[in-house]
Motif scaffolding. Structure first.
Motif, PDB file in Angstrom:
ATOM      1  N   THR A  90       0.845  -1.189   0.000  1.00  0.00           N
ATOM      2  CA  THR A  90       0.000   0.000   0.000  1.00  0.00           C
ATOM      3  C   THR A  90       0.880   1.238   0.000  1.00  0.00           C
ATOM      4  OG1 THR A  90      -1.756  -1.143   1.201  1.00  0.00           O
ATOM      5  CG2 THR A  90      -1.786   1.259   1.263  1.00  0.00           C
ATOM      6  N   ILE A  91       0.554   2.165  -0.868  1.00  0.00           N
ATOM      7  CA  ILE A  91       1.201   3.475  -0.900  1.00  0.00           C
ATOM      8  C   ILE A  91       0.180   4.458  -0.355  1.00  0.00           C
ATOM      9  CG2 ILE A  91       2.108   5.301  -2.389  1.00  0.00           C
ATOM     10  CD1 ILE A  91       2.984   3.042  -4.309  1.00  0.00           C
ATOM     11  N   GLU A  92       0.595   5.306   0.565  1.00  0.00           N
ATOM     12  CA  GLU A  92      -0.343   6.241   1.181  1.00  0.00           C
ATOM     13  C   GLU A  92       0.065   7.676   0.897  1.00  0.00           C
ATOM     14  OE1 GLU A  92      -1.498   7.258   5.691  1.00  0.00           O
ATOM     15  OE2 GLU A  92      -2.031   5.238   5.048  1.00  0.00           O
ATOM     16  N   LEU A  93      -0.931   8.482   0.553  1.00  0.00           N
ATOM     17  CA  LEU A  93      -0.728   9.917   0.347  1.00  0.00           C
ATOM     18  C   LEU A  93      -1.720  10.674   1.206  1.00  0.00           C
ATOM     19  CD1 LEU A  93      -0.498   8.514  -2.786  1.00  0.00           C
ATOM     20  CD2 LEU A  93       0.513  10.767  -3.053  1.00  0.00           C
ATOM     21  N   ARG A  94      -1.273  11.800   1.719  1.00  0.00           N
ATOM     22  CA  ARG A  94      -2.118  12.683   2.525  1.00  0.00           C
ATOM     23  C   ARG A  94      -1.768  14.110   2.193  1.00  0.00           C
ATOM     24  NH1 ARG A  94      -5.005  10.311   6.845  1.00  0.00           N
ATOM     25  NH2 ARG A  94      -5.966  12.057   7.859  1.00  0.00           N
ATOM     26  N   ARG A  95      -2.747  14.975   2.214  1.00  0.00           N
ATOM     27  CA  ARG A  95      -2.504  16.378   1.902  1.00  0.00           C
ATOM     28  C   ARG A  95      -1.391  16.922   2.779  1.00  0.00           C
ATOM     29  NH1 ARG A  95      -6.664  21.397   2.267  1.00  0.00           N
ATOM     30  NH2 ARG A  95      -5.222  22.967   1.456  1.00  0.00           N
ATOM     31  N   ASN A  96      -0.509  17.635   2.162  1.00  0.00           N
ATOM     32  CA  ASN A  96       0.638  18.218   2.856  1.00  0.00           C
ATOM     33  C   ASN A  96       0.298  19.662   3.214  1.00  0.00           C
ATOM     34  OD1 ASN A  96       3.264  18.119   3.882  1.00  0.00           O
ATOM     35  ND2 ASN A  96       4.129  18.941   2.008  1.00  0.00           N
ATOM     36  N   LEU A  97      -0.390  19.840   4.329  1.00  0.00           N
ATOM     37  CA  LEU A  97      -0.838  21.162   4.758  1.00  0.00           C
ATOM     38  C   LEU A  97       0.347  22.062   5.072  1.00  0.00           C
ATOM     39  CD1 LEU A  97      -3.768  20.012   7.035  1.00  0.00           C
ATOM     40  CD2 LEU A  97      -3.947  21.092   4.793  1.00  0.00           C
ATOM     41  N   PRO A  98       0.273  23.319   4.821  1.00  0.00           N
ATOM     42  CA  PRO A  98      -0.871  24.102   4.370  1.00  0.00           C
ATOM     43  C   PRO A  98      -0.957  24.228   2.846  1.00  0.00           C
ATOM     44  CG  PRO A  98       0.868  25.605   4.951  1.00  0.00           C
ATOM     45  CD  PRO A  98       1.393  24.199   5.195  1.00  0.00           C
ATOM     46  N   ALA A  99      -0.153  23.483   2.105  1.00  0.00           N
ATOM     47  CA  ALA A  99      -0.143  23.606   0.647  1.00  0.00           C
ATOM     48  C   ALA A  99      -1.513  23.290   0.056  1.00  0.00           C
ATOM     49  CB  ALA A  99       0.900  22.660   0.068  1.00  0.00           C
ATOM     50  N   GLU A 100      -1.804  23.915  -1.049  1.00  0.00           N
ATOM     51  CA  GLU A 100      -3.098  23.735  -1.719  1.00  0.00           C
ATOM     52  C   GLU A 100      -3.221  22.348  -2.346  1.00  0.00           C
ATOM     53  OE1 GLU A 100      -5.861  25.733  -2.045  1.00  0.00           O
ATOM     54  OE2 GLU A 100      -4.927  26.978  -0.519  1.00  0.00           O
ATOM     55  N   LEU A 101      -2.184  21.898  -3.057  1.00  0.00           N
ATOM     56  CA  LEU A 101      -2.274  20.649  -3.815  1.00  0.00           C
ATOM     57  C   LEU A 101      -1.267  19.585  -3.391  1.00  0.00           C
ATOM     58  CD1 LEU A 101      -2.730  22.158  -7.408  1.00  0.00           C
ATOM     59  CD2 LEU A 101      -4.506  21.370  -5.845  1.00  0.00           C
ATOM     60  N   ALA A 102      -0.225  19.965  -2.706  1.00  0.00           N
ATOM     61  CA  ALA A 102       0.858  19.037  -2.370  1.00  0.00           C
ATOM     62  C   ALA A 102       0.364  17.868  -1.530  1.00  0.00           C
ATOM     63  CB  ALA A 102       1.976  19.775  -1.641  1.00  0.00           C
ATOM     64  N   GLN A 103       0.985  16.726  -1.757  1.00  0.00           N
ATOM     65  CA  GLN A 103       0.657  15.508  -1.035  1.00  0.00           C
ATOM     66  C   GLN A 103       1.916  14.946  -0.389  1.00  0.00           C
ATOM     67  OE1 GLN A 103      -2.640  13.961  -1.043  1.00  0.00           O
ATOM     68  NE2 GLN A 103      -3.029  16.060  -1.716  1.00  0.00           N
ATOM     69  N   HIS A 104       1.781  14.482   0.841  1.00  0.00           N
ATOM     70  CA  HIS A 104       2.848  13.768   1.525  1.00  0.00           C
ATOM     71  C   HIS A 104       2.706  12.313   1.091  1.00  0.00           C
ATOM     72  CE1 HIS A 104       4.502  11.392   4.893  1.00  0.00           C
ATOM     73  NE2 HIS A 104       5.466  12.295   4.805  1.00  0.00           N
ATOM     74  N   LEU A 105       3.750  11.754   0.528  1.00  0.00           N
ATOM     75  CA  LEU A 105       3.738  10.406  -0.019  1.00  0.00           C
ATOM     76  C   LEU A 105       4.603   9.498   0.842  1.00  0.00           C
ATOM     77  CD1 LEU A 105       3.432   8.288  -2.368  1.00  0.00           C
ATOM     78  CD2 LEU A 105       5.317   9.494  -3.492  1.00  0.00           C
ATOM     79  N   GLN A 106       4.051   8.352   1.231  1.00  0.00           N
ATOM     80  CA  GLN A 106       4.809   7.398   2.017  1.00  0.00           C
ATOM     81  C   GLN A 106       4.757   6.033   1.339  1.00  0.00           C
ATOM     82  OE1 GLN A 106       4.433   7.505   6.197  1.00  0.00           O
ATOM     83  NE2 GLN A 106       5.833   5.797   6.475  1.00  0.00           N
TER      84      GLN A 106
END
Length: 135
Positions: free
Chosen positions: A2-18
Motif C-alpha cells: 500500500t502506498i499512502e498519500l495525505r494532503r501536505n498542509l498548508p499547501a493547496e495541492l501538495a501531497q505527503h507520499l509514504q
C-alpha cells in the motif's frame, strides 16, 4: 503493498507520499496551480521508468560480471499529444566502464526489458477508484 498519500498542509495541492519507510512530497507545478514543492505525478511516472532501467541494468551487470562503474539515465517527456492518447518518453542511458561493444549492446537489450517499461508498454493496467468520507 500500500502506498499512502495525505494532503501536505498548508499547501493547496501538495501531497505527503509514504512508501514503506520512504517519504517525499509530490505537488503540481506552479503553472498547474501548485507550489512545486516536489515532483509532479507525471514526473514520478517518468522517473519510475528511468529508475527501473538504471536499476535493471546495474543488477544485470553485477549478475553477469559486466564492469559498469557509473550509469547516468535521462528521461525526456513529450506530452504534447497526451490528450490525443499519445505520451512519449525517450530514455538515454550513459554507461561508464571497460565495456566491449557487445556488452554495451547486451545492456541496451536489458534496459529495453525493464519491468516498468513492460508495464507502460505491454500490460493492461486495471484501475479501480473508491471515494468515501474521511472521519
Amino acid at each position: 503493498m500500500t502506498i499512502e498519500l495525505r494532503r501536505n498542509l498548508p499547501a493547496e495541492l501538495a501531497q505527503h507520499l509514504q512508501i514503506r519507510s520512504h517519504e517525499l512530497v509530490t505537488d503540481a507545478t506552479l503553472a498547474e496551480g501548485g507550489d512545486d514543492a516536489g515532483p509532479s505525478p507525471h514526473d514520478l511516472y517518468d522517473a519510475a521508468l528511468g529508475a527501473c532501467k538504471a536499476v535493471t541494468v546495474m543488477w544485470y551487470a553485477r549478475k553477469k560480471g559486466i564492469p559498469v562503474d557509473e550509469i547516468k539515465t535521462q528521461v525526456e517527456r513529450d506530452d504534447s499529444q497526451e490528450r490525443a492518447g499519445v505520451y512519449k518518453l525517450a530514455t538515454k542511458l550513459q554507461i561508464k566502464g571497460a565495456l566491449t561493444d557487445a556488452q554495451l549492446q547486451e545492456l541496451h537489450t536489458v534496459a529495453q526489458k525493464c519491468p516498468v517499461h513492460k508495464l507502460m508498454s505491454t500490460v493492461t493496467t486495471e484501475i479501480t477508484t473508491d471515494v468515501e468520507r474521511l472521519a
